[in-house]
Design an enzyme around this catalytic site. Structure first.
Site, PDB file in Angstrom:
ATOM      1  N   LYS A  18       0.797  -1.244  -0.107  1.00 14.12           N
ATOM      2  CA  LYS A  18      -0.034   0.060  -0.056  1.00 14.12           C
ATOM      3  C   LYS A  18       1.138   1.129   0.124  1.00 14.12           C
ATOM      4  O   LYS A  18       0.754   2.067  -0.780  1.00 14.12           O
ATOM      5  CB  LYS A  18      -0.915  -0.024   1.176  1.00 14.12           C
ATOM      6  CG  LYS A  18      -1.781   1.387   1.504  1.00 14.12           C
ATOM      7  CD  LYS A  18      -2.576   1.300   2.655  1.00 14.12           C
ATOM      8  CE  LYS A  18      -1.769   1.709   3.918  1.00 14.12           C
ATOM      9  NZ  LYS A  18      -2.055   3.130   4.347  1.00 14.12           N
ATOM     10  N   ASN A  19       1.952   1.272   0.925  1.00 16.85           N
ATOM     11  CA  ASN A  19       2.588   2.487   1.176  1.00 16.85           C
ATOM     12  C   ASN A  19       3.581   2.605  -0.281  1.00 16.85           C
ATOM     13  O   ASN A  19       3.746   3.962  -0.537  1.00 16.85           O
ATOM     14  CB  ASN A  19       3.337   2.290   2.493  1.00 16.85           C
ATOM     15  CG  ASN A  19       2.607   2.674   3.451  1.00 16.85           C
ATOM     16  OD1 ASN A  19       1.442   3.210   3.342  1.00 16.85           O
ATOM     17  ND2 ASN A  19       3.146   2.123   4.900  1.00 16.85           N
ATOM     18  N   ARG A  90      -3.266  10.797   4.552  1.00 16.54           N
ATOM     19  CA  ARG A  90      -2.045  11.760   4.543  1.00 16.54           C
ATOM     20  C   ARG A  90      -1.332  11.667   3.381  1.00 16.54           C
ATOM     21  O   ARG A  90      -0.576  12.379   2.959  1.00 16.54           O
ATOM     22  CB  ARG A  90      -1.291  11.408   5.820  1.00 16.54           C
ATOM     23  CG  ARG A  90      -2.002  11.673   7.180  1.00 16.54           C
ATOM     24  CD  ARG A  90      -0.866  11.413   8.271  1.00 16.54           C
ATOM     25  NE  ARG A  90       0.198  12.186   8.059  1.00 16.54           N
ATOM     26  CZ  ARG A  90       0.191  13.541   8.254  1.00 16.54           C
ATOM     27  NH1 ARG A  90      -0.965  14.161   8.816  1.00 16.54           N
ATOM     28  NH2 ARG A  90       1.195  14.340   7.898  1.00 16.54           N
ATOM     29  N   CYS A 114      -4.695   8.585   9.669  1.00 22.72           N
ATOM     30  CA  CYS A 114      -5.117   8.143  11.128  1.00 22.72           C
ATOM     31  C   CYS A 114      -4.933   8.939  11.902  1.00 22.72           C
ATOM     32  O   CYS A 114      -3.964   9.836  12.234  1.00 22.72           O
ATOM     33  CB  CYS A 114      -4.207   6.930  11.073  1.00 22.72           C
ATOM     34  SG  CYS A 114      -4.932   5.206  10.359  1.00 22.72           S
ATOM     35  N   ARG A 119       2.365  14.092  13.410  1.00 19.19           N
ATOM     36  CA  ARG A 119       2.804  13.849  12.046  1.00 19.19           C
ATOM     37  C   ARG A 119       2.784  15.177  10.999  1.00 19.19           C
ATOM     38  O   ARG A 119       1.939  14.830  10.141  1.00 19.19           O
ATOM     39  CB  ARG A 119       1.847  12.694  11.304  1.00 19.19           C
ATOM     40  CG  ARG A 119       1.658  11.481  12.000  1.00 19.19           C
ATOM     41  CD  ARG A 119       0.885  10.502  11.573  1.00 19.19           C
ATOM     42  NE  ARG A 119       1.434   9.704  10.372  1.00 19.19           N
ATOM     43  CZ  ARG A 119       0.899   8.914   9.748  1.00 19.19           C
ATOM     44  NH1 ARG A 119      -0.491   8.495  10.052  1.00 19.19           N
ATOM     45  NH2 ARG A 119       1.235   8.055   8.971  1.00 19.19           N
ATOM     46  N   PRO A 120       3.536  16.259  11.294  1.00 20.96           N
ATOM     47  CA  PRO A 120       3.580  17.294  10.531  1.00 20.96           C
ATOM     48  C   PRO A 120       4.023  17.066   9.095  1.00 20.96           C
ATOM     49  O   PRO A 120       4.801  16.081   8.950  1.00 20.96           O
ATOM     50  CB  PRO A 120       4.396  18.277  11.336  1.00 20.96           C
ATOM     51  CG  PRO A 120       5.287  17.440  12.028  1.00 20.96           C
ATOM     52  CD  PRO A 120       4.511  16.281  12.403  1.00 20.96           C
ATOM     53  N   VAL A 121       3.625  18.154   8.132  1.00 26.69           N
ATOM     54  CA  VAL A 121       4.143  18.151   6.821  1.00 26.69           C
ATOM     55  C   VAL A 121       5.196  19.120   6.573  1.00 26.69           C
ATOM     56  O   VAL A 121       5.871  19.159   5.621  1.00 26.69           O
ATOM     57  CB  VAL A 121       3.124  18.302   5.773  1.00 26.69           C
ATOM     58  CG1 VAL A 121       2.083  17.094   5.895  1.00 26.69           C
ATOM     59  CG2 VAL A 121       2.480  19.391   5.911  1.00 26.69           C
ATOM     60  N   ASP A 122       5.713  19.649   7.729  1.00 26.71           N
ATOM     61  CA  ASP A 122       6.655  20.595   7.620  1.00 26.71           C
ATOM     62  C   ASP A 122       7.893  20.298   6.990  1.00 26.71           C
ATOM     63  O   ASP A 122       8.780  20.999   6.256  1.00 26.71           O
ATOM     64  CB  ASP A 122       7.063  21.367   9.136  1.00 26.71           C
ATOM     65  CG  ASP A 122       7.570  20.327  10.053  1.00 26.71           C
ATOM     66  OD1 ASP A 122       7.286  19.225   9.963  1.00 26.71           O
ATOM     67  OD2 ASP A 122       8.353  20.727  10.795  1.00 26.71           O
ATOM     68  N   LEU A 123       8.364  18.809   7.078  1.00 28.70           N
ATOM     69  CA  LEU A 123       9.531  18.207   6.503  1.00 28.70           C
ATOM     70  C   LEU A 123       9.428  18.293   5.203  1.00 28.70           C
ATOM     71  O   LEU A 123      10.643  18.646   4.222  1.00 28.70           O
ATOM     72  CB  LEU A 123      10.129  17.081   7.189  1.00 28.70           C
ATOM     73  CG  LEU A 123      10.406  17.003   8.656  1.00 28.70           C
ATOM     74  CD1 LEU A 123      10.734  15.530   9.284  1.00 28.70           C
ATOM     75  CD2 LEU A 123      11.538  18.014   9.119  1.00 28.70           C
ATOM     76  N   ASP A 304       4.544   0.256  12.241  1.00 29.33           N
ATOM     77  CA  ASP A 304       3.487  -0.391  11.602  1.00 29.33           C
ATOM     78  C   ASP A 304       3.325  -1.840  11.991  1.00 29.33           C
ATOM     79  O   ASP A 304       1.971  -2.481  11.855  1.00 29.33           O
ATOM     80  CB  ASP A 304       3.217  -0.405  10.167  1.00 29.33           C
ATOM     81  CG  ASP A 304       2.961   1.164   9.672  1.00 29.33           C
ATOM     82  OD1 ASP A 304       2.461   2.000  10.655  1.00 29.33           O
ATOM     83  OD2 ASP A 304       2.797   1.543   8.594  1.00 29.33           O
ATOM     84  N   ILE A 326       8.330   6.283  16.951  1.00 34.21           N
ATOM     85  CA  ILE A 326       7.941   6.818  15.761  1.00 34.21           C
ATOM     86  C   ILE A 326       7.034   8.008  15.955  1.00 34.21           C
ATOM     87  O   ILE A 326       6.881   9.212  15.513  1.00 34.21           O
ATOM     88  CB  ILE A 326       7.594   5.919  14.762  1.00 34.21           C
ATOM     89  CG1 ILE A 326       8.823   4.702  14.696  1.00 34.21           C
ATOM     90  CG2 ILE A 326       7.569   6.704  13.570  1.00 34.21           C
ATOM     91  CD1 ILE A 326      10.444   5.470  14.176  1.00 34.21           C
ATOM     92  N   ARG A 396      -8.605   0.156   4.717  1.00 35.41           N
ATOM     93  CA  ARG A 396      -7.691   1.081   4.092  1.00 35.41           C
ATOM     94  C   ARG A 396      -6.104   0.353   3.696  1.00 35.41           C
ATOM     95  O   ARG A 396      -5.309   0.665   3.049  1.00 35.41           O
ATOM     96  CB  ARG A 396      -7.298   2.198   5.028  1.00 35.41           C
ATOM     97  CG  ARG A 396      -8.515   2.946   5.114  1.00 35.41           C
ATOM     98  CD  ARG A 396      -8.145   4.374   5.912  1.00 35.41           C
ATOM     99  NE  ARG A 396      -6.629   4.947   5.623  1.00 35.41           N
ATOM    100  CZ  ARG A 396      -5.990   5.167   6.518  1.00 35.41           C
ATOM    101  NH1 ARG A 396      -6.149   4.820   7.685  1.00 35.41           N
ATOM    102  NH2 ARG A 396      -4.755   5.577   5.810  1.00 35.41           N
TER     103      ARG A 396
END
Length: 418
Positions: A18-19, A90, A114, A119-123, A304, A326, A396
């Site tokens: 999936k990922n 995400r 989830c 889990r920020p998107v700043d990176l 996971d 994590i 999912r």
């Protein structure tokens, strides 16, 4: 609904990752030529990504009952990823880098997914800014521009991040000059994406290590690429015979994808052997041994698989400690397992699990994707009947769970209205 206590015997086919697929699909945005993905998993997240890409003007055809996806971005008519779609998942943020690289602009809603921590998107954003992107966050959207195109740069990630590595890797393929991604993620899904991009004409070196070097090209072409097997689905189904007894072969599985996880199973007394068909897993003698687990980026123990491993350790001999490094908020399955008789104490980022002889069936509720399947594993081992509600999370990330487990003798069925 699960009636537990039956040892499992048989074969379980492992789907494409999936990922990996969720990163490979946006790669179509980098070219006007067709991209064909084989061994695609049939999951709701894949359908969500399909809907998102179609909203941008991508043509998507699903062949062979959805296992082959043919994507074509020759007629892109939008660079805006709307909140109504992005909020569901995400991985939607992965269209940002490719859109910016090819079109010079993008508007992407800040994503959902989830509820397992910040889990920020700043990176992601810092990596694209380093490559010359002009970013403006307003009204819940990232408004990105690169009027003169993206430029090669040194991108040093503050922490290992799979998504941001994927976004930067795709964006860099069309940037002017050379980009170096330092402290890059090393996951098999990153390697898979790099191999696909290389087949499309990208110039990439170092995937699978902490430094990836990309020399930008003027354009990319089409390709056909097989999605790598899903190591999280593989690890999950390796746990099924471990927790119930019996012997199962995970068809298409590879130990190199789950080496740290397989080492912990071996330590617990579970036998994992790779052969030409996949990985054969058998429980050596009754209850497994307690083991300590600390999650870490690849090649460490995957976050996971932490919830599923906890389910196994609930029935182990002795006391185990699981440390989650994590994501915060990733022990939400613990109270549900305790409803089934598990003995678990959570202290911040660690959980102490004292094994019991046998779990007891109970009504439980899934809180996220991996938690949902951990409760199913626990139900397979428990006395009596377990009913897991809110299984929409499950769909999912796992296709045909009840059929795959049922074919090995599990008493499991999906009940309408639950």
């Amino acid at each position: 609904m699960i009636r537990g206590g039956t040892p499992l015997h048989g074969d379980i086919p492992i789907a494409g990752a999936k990922n990996a697929c969720l990163a490979l699909m946006p790669a179509t945005l980098l070219t006007d030529a067709p991209l064909t993905l084989t061994n695609a998993p049939r999951l709701s997240d894949i359908r969500t990504m399909t809907t998102l890409l179609q909203s941008l003007g991508v043509e998507v055809s699903a062949l062979h009952r959805g296992k082959v996806l043919v994507l074509s971005s020759h007629a892109l008519d939008s660079q805006r990823a709307d909140y109504d779609i992005v909020r569901k998942m995400r991985a939607s943020i992965l269209v940002l880098g490719p859109l910016l690289a090819r079109c010079g602009q993008a508007q992407v809603s800040l994503p959902g997914g989830c509820a397992i921590g910040a889990r920020p998107v700043d990176l992601h954003l810092k990596a694209l800014e380093a490559m010359g992107a002009e970013l403006d966050l307003r009204d819940g959207y990232v408004h990105a521009k690169a009027p003169g195109g993206l430029k090669g740069a040194v991108v040093e990630f503050e922490q290992v991040t799979v998504g941001a590595t994927e976004n930067a890797l795709m964006a860099a393929t069309l940037a002017k000059g050379t980009t170096e991604l330092r402290n890059a993620a090393r996951e098999p899904e990153i390697v898979d994406l790099a191999q696909c991009l290389r087949a499309m004409g990208a110039r990439i070196e170092g995937e699978g290590t902490g430094t990836i070097t990309i020399e930008g090209v003027d354009r990319l072409g089409g390709a056909t690429h097989a999605v790598v097997p899903d190591r999280i689905e593989l690890g999950t189904y390796m746990l099924a015979p471990a927790i119930t007894g019996g012997e199962v072969t995970c068809l298409g599985g590879r130990l190199d994808l789950v080496a740290a996880f397989a080492e912990k199973l071996d330590e617990a007394g579970v036998c994992c052997e790779e052969n030409e068909r996949g990985i054969r897993v058998s429980c050596r003698n009754g209850r497994v041994n307690a083991v300590d687990v600390t999650t870490a980026p690849f090649p460490g123990f995957p976050t996971d698989l932490q919830a599923q491993m906890m389910a196994l350790l609930c029935t182990a001999q002795g006391k185990s400690v699981l440390e989650e490094t994590i994501f915060e908020n990733r022990f939400m399955h613990a109270p549900e397992l305790m409803r089934m008789g598990a003995r678990i104490e959570v202290h911040g980022g660690s959980a102490t699990v004292t094994g019991v002889d046998r779990l007891k069936g109970a009504p439980v509720m899934a809180t996220d994707l991996r938690a949902s399947v951990s409760l199913i594993l626990a139900g397979l081992a428990a006395e009596g009947e377990t009913v897991v509600s809110r299984v929409y999370h499950l769909d999912r990330g796992y296709e045909k769970v009840e059929q795959k487990l049922g074919a090995c003798g599990a008493h499991i069925e999906r009940v309408s209205g639950q």
